[in-house]
Design a protein around this motif. Structure first.
Motif, short mmCIF file in Angstrom:
data_model
loop_
_atom_site.label_atom_id
_atom_site.label_comp_id
_atom_site.label_asym_id
_atom_site.label_seq_id
_atom_site.Cartn_x
_atom_site.Cartn_y
_atom_site.Cartn_z
N GLU A 91 0.85 -1.19 0.00
CA GLU A 91 0.00 0.00 0.00
C GLU A 91 0.89 1.25 0.00
N PRO A 92 1.18 1.81 -1.18
CA PRO A 92 2.05 2.98 -1.24
C PRO A 92 1.44 4.19 -0.54
N LEU A 93 2.30 5.07 -0.08
CA LEU A 93 1.84 6.35 0.44
C LEU A 93 1.16 7.13 -0.68
N ALA A 94 0.27 8.01 -0.31
CA ALA A 94 -0.42 8.83 -1.31
C ALA A 94 0.57 9.80 -1.96
N GLY A 95 0.49 9.93 -3.27
CA GLY A 95 1.35 10.87 -3.97
C GLY A 95 2.74 10.33 -4.22
N THR A 96 3.48 11.04 -5.05
CA THR A 96 4.86 10.68 -5.36
C THR A 96 5.79 11.64 -4.64
N ALA A 144 23.34 10.15 -6.55
CA ALA A 144 23.00 11.32 -7.35
C ALA A 144 21.69 11.16 -8.08
N SER A 145 21.26 9.91 -8.29
CA SER A 145 20.03 9.65 -9.04
C SER A 145 19.35 8.39 -8.52
N ALA A 146 18.04 8.46 -8.47
CA ALA A 146 17.25 7.26 -8.13
C ALA A 146 16.27 6.96 -9.25
N ASP A 147 16.72 7.23 -10.49
CA ASP A 147 15.85 7.00 -11.64
C ASP A 147 15.66 5.52 -11.93
N ARG A 148 16.70 4.71 -11.65
CA ARG A 148 16.64 3.29 -11.96
C ARG A 148 17.18 2.54 -10.74
N ILE A 149 16.25 2.00 -9.94
CA ILE A 149 16.59 1.39 -8.65
C ILE A 149 16.52 -0.13 -8.76
N SER A 154 12.34 -7.59 0.76
CA SER A 154 11.91 -6.66 1.80
C SER A 154 12.32 -5.23 1.46
N LEU A 155 13.47 -5.05 0.82
CA LEU A 155 13.88 -3.71 0.39
C LEU A 155 12.97 -3.22 -0.73
N SER A 156 12.60 -4.10 -1.63
CA SER A 156 11.65 -3.73 -2.69
C SER A 156 10.34 -3.24 -2.08
N GLU A 157 9.88 -3.94 -1.07
CA GLU A 157 8.62 -3.59 -0.42
C GLU A 157 8.66 -2.17 0.13
N LEU A 159 7.80 4.93 -4.80
CA LEU A 159 8.81 5.02 -5.85
C LEU A 159 8.90 3.74 -6.68
N GLY A 160 7.84 2.96 -6.69
CA GLY A 160 7.85 1.69 -7.40
C GLY A 160 8.10 1.82 -8.89
N GLU A 161 7.66 2.92 -9.50
CA GLU A 161 7.84 3.09 -10.94
C GLU A 161 9.31 3.25 -11.32
N ARG A 162 10.15 3.52 -10.34
CA ARG A 162 11.58 3.67 -10.60
C ARG A 162 12.35 2.37 -10.45
#
Length: 332
Positions: free
Chosen positions: A41-46, A66-71, A77-80, A87-90
């Motif tokens: 259940e992600p937090l509301a908003g990005t 410097a960047s979290a564009d591609r994680i 558990s870290l993915s969760e 930030l799942g889309e990243r």
């Protein structure tokens, strides 16, 4: 403990369960481990990222992100946590243990303790997250040598570690405000669930619960001790960790009739796929010593999904609620 469980989990091949009439009787004693879909259940908003940031990695290094564009998180558990922060889309890849719905279609590049450095690097990550049990060390070194920021986070072993772990991941991602919000939400939900223990049970004797790690296909049958990772959950559910209480100081020890007799559990905690792997309740009581325990005689088992039981993260309140619901289903 985390390394042991993740490595052995790869050997699991589910087997069939017992007869229909027996399973029906067991279902009344032992409710389904989960009713909700396997989703976070992600937090509301990005959240807005504040990068670059330099953080302390749990392996003693200082890492600049410097960047979290591609994680790429190297454990489920870290993915969760990353997904729940919004930030799942990243996230561009997953560990095999990241089984929740939002991550399920991502390519699998690692099995926690069998990291494919080539697979990770092929996805051009800008940030890799690991914990101290992730390996092999050669793969971690290869990723770092390629110039990819890699942040190591201490694994969570108890409820007290939940907030610290969320803070560490949020800090590495440059979203400390979202991290504080998720930490507050998670800890608040856990505190609320603690109050769901039936009032009558609080005044009666605490049930003794043994955590068994089972992988029938690999003939792995282990009894959890003080460092298994389950003690904190059981104690929060108003129970006694029977293995710990019986004097087992290691994480796990091979199941023996003598060890189970000394633990004398009133109920048994297992991972759901582990229970399936031994043939359900009928198979469980065939493991030497189980049938002679109070839990075995009463066929009293608490089963929780493998992917969340010991994560100690944003869904730990759901895990605790499931344990409480099953443990006190019959008012025992």
């Amino acid at each position: 403990m985390g390394a042991l469980l993740s490595a052995m989990a790869l050997a699991l091949v589910a087997t069939g369960c017992g007869g229909a009439s027996t399973k029906a009787a067991d279902a009344k004693r032992n409710p389904s481990p989960t009713a909700a879909a396997d989703r976070v259940e992600p937090l509301a908003g990005t959240p807005a990222l504040r990068l670059p940031v330099t953080v302390n990695s749990a392996d003693g290094r200082k890492v600049t992100v410097a960047s979290a564009d591609r994680i790429v998180p190297l454990t489920g558990s870290l993915s969760e946590i990353v997904f729940t922060l919004g930030l799942g889309e990243r996230v561009v890849a997953r560990d095999i243990t990241a089984t929740f719905e939002q991550a399920a279609k991502l390519p699998v590049v690692t099995r926690a303790h069998d990291v494919s450095a080539e697979g990770v690097l092929s996805l051009r990550p800008t940030l890799v997250l690991a914990d101290t049990t992730t390996g092999p060390a050669e793969a971690i070194g290869q990723i770092r040598d390629a110039g990819i920021p890699l942040v190591v986070v201490d694994p969570a072993k108890s409820l007290a570690d939940v907030g610290t772990r969320i803070d560490a991941v949020a800090g590495a991602l440059g979203v400390p405000t979202a991290g504080a919000e998720l930490k507050k939400r998670t800890e608040g939900r856990i505190d609320a669930v603690r109050k769901e223990i039936p009032a009558g049970e609080r005044d009666s004797g605490k049930p003794r619960v043994a955590f068994l790690y089972l992988r029938g296909s690999a003939s792995v049958y282990l009894l959890g001790g003080r460092d298994s990772g389950a003690s904190s959950l059981l104690e929060a559910a108003g129970a006694v960790d029977a293995g710990k209480e019986s004097g087992l100081t290691k994480d796990f020890t091979a199941i023996t009739s003598e060890a189970l007799a000394k633990a004398a559990p009133d109920a048994i905690l297992v991972m759901a796929k582990g229970l399936d792997s031994v043939g359900g309740m009928d198979g469980l009581v065939k493991i030497p010593g189980v049938a002679e325990t109070p839990a075995g005689m009463d066929r009293r088992v608490v089963a929780v999904d493998d992917g969340v039981l010991l994560n100690y993260g944003p869904r730990t309140d759901e895990v605790l609620r499931s344990i409480i619901k099953q443990l006190y289903a019959n008012g025992k």
